[in-house]
Design a protein around this motif. Structure first.
Motif, PDB file in Angstrom:
ATOM      1  N   LEU A 414      44.926  27.200  -9.948  1.00 36.42           N
ATOM      2  CA  LEU A 414      45.629  26.281 -11.630  1.00 36.42           C
ATOM      3  C   LEU A 414      46.004  27.228 -12.651  1.00 36.42           C
ATOM      4  CD1 LEU A 414      41.425  24.583 -11.197  1.00 36.42           C
ATOM      5  CD2 LEU A 414      43.822  23.897 -11.736  1.00 36.42           C
ATOM      6  N   GLY A 415      45.473  29.124 -12.190  1.00 41.33           N
ATOM      7  CA  GLY A 415      46.257  29.846 -13.319  1.00 41.33           C
ATOM      8  C   GLY A 415      47.500  30.064 -12.462  1.00 41.33           C
ATOM      9  N   ALA A 416      48.268  29.559 -11.466  1.00 43.37           N
ATOM     10  CA  ALA A 416      49.532  29.825 -11.287  1.00 43.37           C
ATOM     11  C   ALA A 416      50.750  28.906 -11.454  1.00 43.37           C
ATOM     12  CB  ALA A 416      49.500  29.857  -8.751  1.00 43.37           C
ATOM     13  N   HIS A 417      51.757  29.248 -11.538  1.00 47.75           N
ATOM     14  CA  HIS A 417      53.219  28.269 -11.886  1.00 47.75           C
ATOM     15  C   HIS A 417      54.160  28.062 -10.424  1.00 47.75           C
ATOM     16  CE1 HIS A 417      53.078  29.961 -16.027  1.00 47.75           C
ATOM     17  NE2 HIS A 417      51.864  30.434 -15.897  1.00 47.75           N
ATOM     18  N   PHE A 418      54.252  26.727 -10.160  1.00 49.02           N
ATOM     19  CA  PHE A 418      55.027  26.721  -8.998  1.00 49.02           C
ATOM     20  C   PHE A 418      55.941  25.746  -9.352  1.00 49.02           C
ATOM     21  CE2 PHE A 418      50.076  25.652  -8.067  1.00 49.02           C
ATOM     22  CZ  PHE A 418      49.932  26.814  -7.255  1.00 49.02           C
ATOM     23  N   ARG A 419      57.116  25.255  -9.171  1.00 49.59           N
ATOM     24  CA  ARG A 419      58.001  24.829  -8.374  1.00 49.59           C
ATOM     25  C   ARG A 419      58.601  23.708  -7.467  1.00 49.59           C
ATOM     26  NH1 ARG A 419      62.557  29.796  -9.045  1.00 49.59           N
ATOM     27  NH2 ARG A 419      61.855  29.687  -6.421  1.00 49.59           N
ATOM     28  N   LEU A 420      59.123  22.161  -8.159  1.00 41.07           N
ATOM     29  CA  LEU A 420      59.714  21.491  -7.246  1.00 41.07           C
ATOM     30  C   LEU A 420      60.269  21.593  -5.935  1.00 41.07           C
ATOM     31  CD1 LEU A 420      58.182  18.664  -6.205  1.00 41.07           C
ATOM     32  CD2 LEU A 420      61.158  17.830  -7.567  1.00 41.07           C
ATOM     33  N   ALA A 421      59.876  22.267  -4.915  1.00 41.63           N
ATOM     34  CA  ALA A 421      60.943  22.870  -3.596  1.00 41.63           C
ATOM     35  C   ALA A 421      62.373  21.094  -4.155  1.00 41.63           C
ATOM     36  CB  ALA A 421      60.516  22.104  -2.394  1.00 41.63           C
ATOM     37  N   SER A 422      63.513  22.009  -3.013  1.00 43.64           N
ATOM     38  CA  SER A 422      65.073  21.499  -3.642  1.00 43.64           C
ATOM     39  C   SER A 422      64.737  20.440  -2.999  1.00 43.64           C
ATOM     40  CB  SER A 422      65.890  22.751  -3.539  1.00 43.64           C
ATOM     41  OG  SER A 422      65.780  22.487  -1.699  1.00 43.64           O
ATOM     42  N   GLU A 423      66.082  19.244  -3.081  1.00 44.75           N
ATOM     43  CA  GLU A 423      66.437  18.318  -2.458  1.00 44.75           C
ATOM     44  C   GLU A 423      64.617  17.466  -1.874  1.00 44.75           C
ATOM     45  OE1 GLU A 423      69.312  18.076   0.053  1.00 44.75           O
ATOM     46  OE2 GLU A 423      69.901  19.684  -0.978  1.00 44.75           O
ATOM     47  N   VAL A 424      63.378  17.596  -3.536  1.00 44.73           N
ATOM     48  CA  VAL A 424      62.220  16.465  -3.172  1.00 44.73           C
ATOM     49  C   VAL A 424      62.843  15.300  -3.774  1.00 44.73           C
ATOM     50  CG1 VAL A 424      59.815  16.044  -3.263  1.00 44.73           C
ATOM     51  CG2 VAL A 424      60.804  18.459  -2.171  1.00 44.73           C
ATOM     52  N   VAL A 425      62.467  14.460  -3.269  1.00 49.38           N
ATOM     53  CA  VAL A 425      62.632  13.133  -4.668  1.00 49.38           C
ATOM     54  C   VAL A 425      61.484  12.134  -4.259  1.00 49.38           C
ATOM     55  CG1 VAL A 425      65.055  13.166  -3.608  1.00 49.38           C
ATOM     56  CG2 VAL A 425      63.621  11.520  -2.363  1.00 49.38           C
ATOM     57  N   GLN A 426      61.564  11.513  -5.247  1.00 51.37           N
ATOM     58  CA  GLN A 426      60.325  10.138  -5.586  1.00 51.37           C
ATOM     59  C   GLN A 426      60.375   8.897  -5.625  1.00 51.37           C
ATOM     60  OE1 GLN A 426      57.638  11.213  -9.422  1.00 51.37           O
ATOM     61  NE2 GLN A 426      57.917   9.039  -9.820  1.00 51.37           N
ATOM     62  N   GLU A 427      59.638   8.165  -4.578  1.00 54.92           N
ATOM     63  CA  GLU A 427      60.274   7.106  -4.390  1.00 54.92           C
ATOM     64  C   GLU A 427      58.516   6.210  -4.745  1.00 54.92           C
ATOM     65  OE1 GLU A 427      60.482   6.467  -0.367  1.00 54.92           O
ATOM     66  OE2 GLU A 427      62.520   7.414  -0.395  1.00 54.92           O
ATOM     67  N   GLN A 428      59.133   4.964  -5.283  1.00 56.86           N
ATOM     68  CA  GLN A 428      58.244   4.189  -5.805  1.00 56.86           C
ATOM     69  C   GLN A 428      57.941   2.890  -5.033  1.00 56.86           C
ATOM     70  OE1 GLN A 428      57.990   3.526 -10.382  1.00 56.86           O
ATOM     71  NE2 GLN A 428      57.539   5.681 -10.559  1.00 56.86           N
ATOM     72  N   VAL A 429      56.997   2.434  -4.288  1.00 58.79           N
ATOM     73  CA  VAL A 429      56.503   1.149  -3.302  1.00 58.79           C
ATOM     74  C   VAL A 429      55.973   0.565  -3.925  1.00 58.79           C
ATOM     75  CG1 VAL A 429      55.954   0.505  -1.136  1.00 58.79           C
ATOM     76  CG2 VAL A 429      57.598   3.130  -1.902  1.00 58.79           C
ATOM     77  N   GLY A 430      56.367  -1.326  -4.149  1.00 57.47           N
ATOM     78  CA  GLY A 430      55.138  -2.187  -4.545  1.00 57.47           C
ATOM     79  C   GLY A 430      55.769  -3.731  -3.963  1.00 57.47           C
ATOM     80  N   LEU A 431      55.363  -4.483  -4.759  1.00 56.81           N
ATOM     81  CA  LEU A 431      55.919  -5.945  -4.947  1.00 56.81           C
ATOM     82  C   LEU A 431      56.754  -5.745  -5.982  1.00 56.81           C
ATOM     83  CD1 LEU A 431      53.114  -7.909  -4.672  1.00 56.81           C
ATOM     84  CD2 LEU A 431      54.482  -7.507  -2.835  1.00 56.81           C
TER      85      LEU A 431
END
Length: 510
Positions: A414-431
């Motif tokens: 919780l005290g740490a800082h993070f970065r999103l790794a390179s070339e990660v994408v988000q997909e939304q799945v639904g009707l």
């Protein structure tokens, strides 16, 4: 073991000849790039399947390069006068790389297959193997002699691709074969030792290294770790061992001669004591899926004390598929039908006696770590999906994350800082037309190309990780946004953060 059916090999004592031959081959553009340009993609790819007809059609001209392709890759006799345009023929004959055909001085032939191979940094390398044995697979090997030495196949390139390539003082190649792993290791290891039970393989390894312009390795004959002194340890151990689970030891390059998967198990269990602290041992292996046993637990039991492990099962075959694959590899499908059926029967008898229902293939990586004495990290997973090679840096990063997470409790996360790794994408799945997605998927487009489901909090958290805010502050902001109790959100989210870090979606920021 007798090599009586196999031709004599070129001398390993003439480094001057290997250097001259190397310079001449490169001068004639007999390189991976040169072959691709000459043959075209289709014929070039066919060679990797042991199919030579397209390459024969593409080399009907009179150029020196076409003559070399026919000589070394297609094993065709070539007029001496044509070869003399590119190579120092007299010294190549004297040292055993070439031989006159039928006692005549008008045509010559190669004694070994010499195949151009592009190194990871664009190096021009050459892999030596027995004639007709540059690749195996469905086409079958070119010789059934026990001591035959194959060149580079898919397994060889897979292991080379997953190997961690950090600079090391010492590297060990167990079961050197044609020398491809030793050749790669020579680029980042001060000292390379290569062992093989087959003396012909050690001879060919020396030829591969010399013809590729690499430093000579310390070559030792013997099985597994037997050629090593009791106190010898290494920073890197690699092995594409004779892992085939077979009834007997008919072919040295593939049949380990131990029952079931005992050779792979022994190799893994004994590797720990041969590793220096922080060192890696990386293997390709087959393992049995035994009725009534959990295959993952079975492999966990192989991991030696003091080592973390990452084991990836890439494929599982049922016993009939497996037997057929390796019968074809040996060319048995092209021989006597009754003999083929008898060997097939023997394979199935062996599996039935051991209650084996299937055979897994994959990668095993060990990392020696003092922390693993008390709290080993052993990941055993099935991942049959496409990956992006080379994966050496992905493997190294996996164990770096293991160290990070082992030392970080929930408060530290919780005290740490993070970065999103390179070339990660988000997909939304639904009707289609739905106001909210059914679920959200994060997907990697590099390395292992993993995908993982996350909830809206996890997706929102990952999306704003740029290293500027601590995980706790991000969660507090999300809690305020969605109207959730911030304390409750801090309590339940570290599990998801830990998973995202473990799988490489999030990276600790400096």
């Amino acid at each position: 073991m007798s090599d009586s059916k196999l031709p004599s090999l070129p001398s390993v004592d003439r480094s001057d000849v290997a250097a001259r031959l190397r310079a001449a081959l490169i001068g004639a553009d007999f390189t991976a790039d040169g072959l691709l340009e000459l043959l075209g993609a289709s014929a070039y790819a066919a060679l990797a399947r042991s199919e030579v007809v397209p390459a024969l059609r593409a080399t009907r001209g009179e150029s020196a390069l076409e003559a070399l392709v026919r000589l070394f890759l297609l094993q065709q006799p070539v007029a001496r006068a044509r070869v003399e345009e590119a190579l120092p023929v007299d010294v190549c004959v004297e040292s055993g790389w070439l031989v006159p055909v039928g006692g005549s001085s008008e045509e010559i032939a190669a004694t070994v297959d010499v195949r151009p191979y592009g190194g990871p940094a664009g190096e021009d390398w050459f892999i030596v193997s027995d004639l007709g044995c540059a690749v195996g697979g469905a086409g079958g090997i070119g010789s059934k002699d026990e001591g035959v030495v194959l060149g580079v196949g898919g397994a060889s390139t897979t292991l080379a691709g997953i190997t961690v390539r950090t600079p090391v003082g010492s590297a060990l190649d167990l079961g050197a074969g044609s020398g491809i792993q030793a050749l790669h290791a020579a680029q980042h290891a001060t000292r390379v030792t290569a062992t093989d039970l087959n003396p012909r393989a050690l001879h060919i390894t020396a030829l591969t290294l010399a013809l590729s312009g690499a430093p000579a390795a310390d070559l030792r004959q013997g099985s597994l770790f037997e050629p090593l002194a009791d106190d010898e340890t290494y920073d890197l151990i690699v092995s594409n061992p004779p892992f085939v689970i077979s009834p007997g030891a008919r072919l040295t390059y593939r049949d380990g001669g131990m029952g079931g998967d005992d050779l792979c198990r022994t190799l893994v269990q004994r590797a720990g004591e041969r590793l220096n602290e922080g060192g890696f041992a990386q293997f390709l292996a087959n393992w049995q899926h035994v009725a009534g046993e959990d295959w993952q637990e079975r492999l966990r039991s192989w991991v030696p004390r003091g080592c973390d492990a990452w084991i990836v099962q890439r494929e599982v075959q049922d016993v009939t598929q497996y037997a057929e694959l390796w019968l074809r590899d040996a060319g048995d499908h092209r021989g006597d039908a009754a003999e083929y059926q008898a060997r097939y029967d023997a394979w199935l008898d062996e599996f039935e006696a051991r209650k084996v229902k299937g055979v897994g293939f994959g990668w095993i990586t060990l990392r020696k770590s003092a922390a693993a004495d008390d709290e080993p990290s052993i990941t055993v997973e099935e991942w049959p999906h496409p990956v992006e090679q080379p994966l050496g840096e992905t493997v190294r990063a996996h164990f770096a994350r293991v160290d990070y997470l082992r030392a970080a409790d929930d408060a530290a996360l919780l005290g740490a800082h993070f970065r999103l790794a390179s070339e990660v994408v988000q997909e939304q799945v639904g009707l289609p037309g739905a106001e909210d997605p059914e679920h959200v998927v994060l997907r990697q487009n590099r390395g292992m190309r993993r995908a993982t489901k996350v909830d809206t909090v996890g997706a929102g958290f990952a999306g704003v990780c740029d290293g500027s805010l601590s995980a706790g502050r991000i969660l507090d902001a999300i809690a305020q946004l969605v109207g959730e109790d911030p304390v409750a959100l801090r309590d339940r989210t570290p599990v998801q953060i830990r998973l995202l870090v473990e799988q490489g979606f999030l990276e600790p920021a400096p």
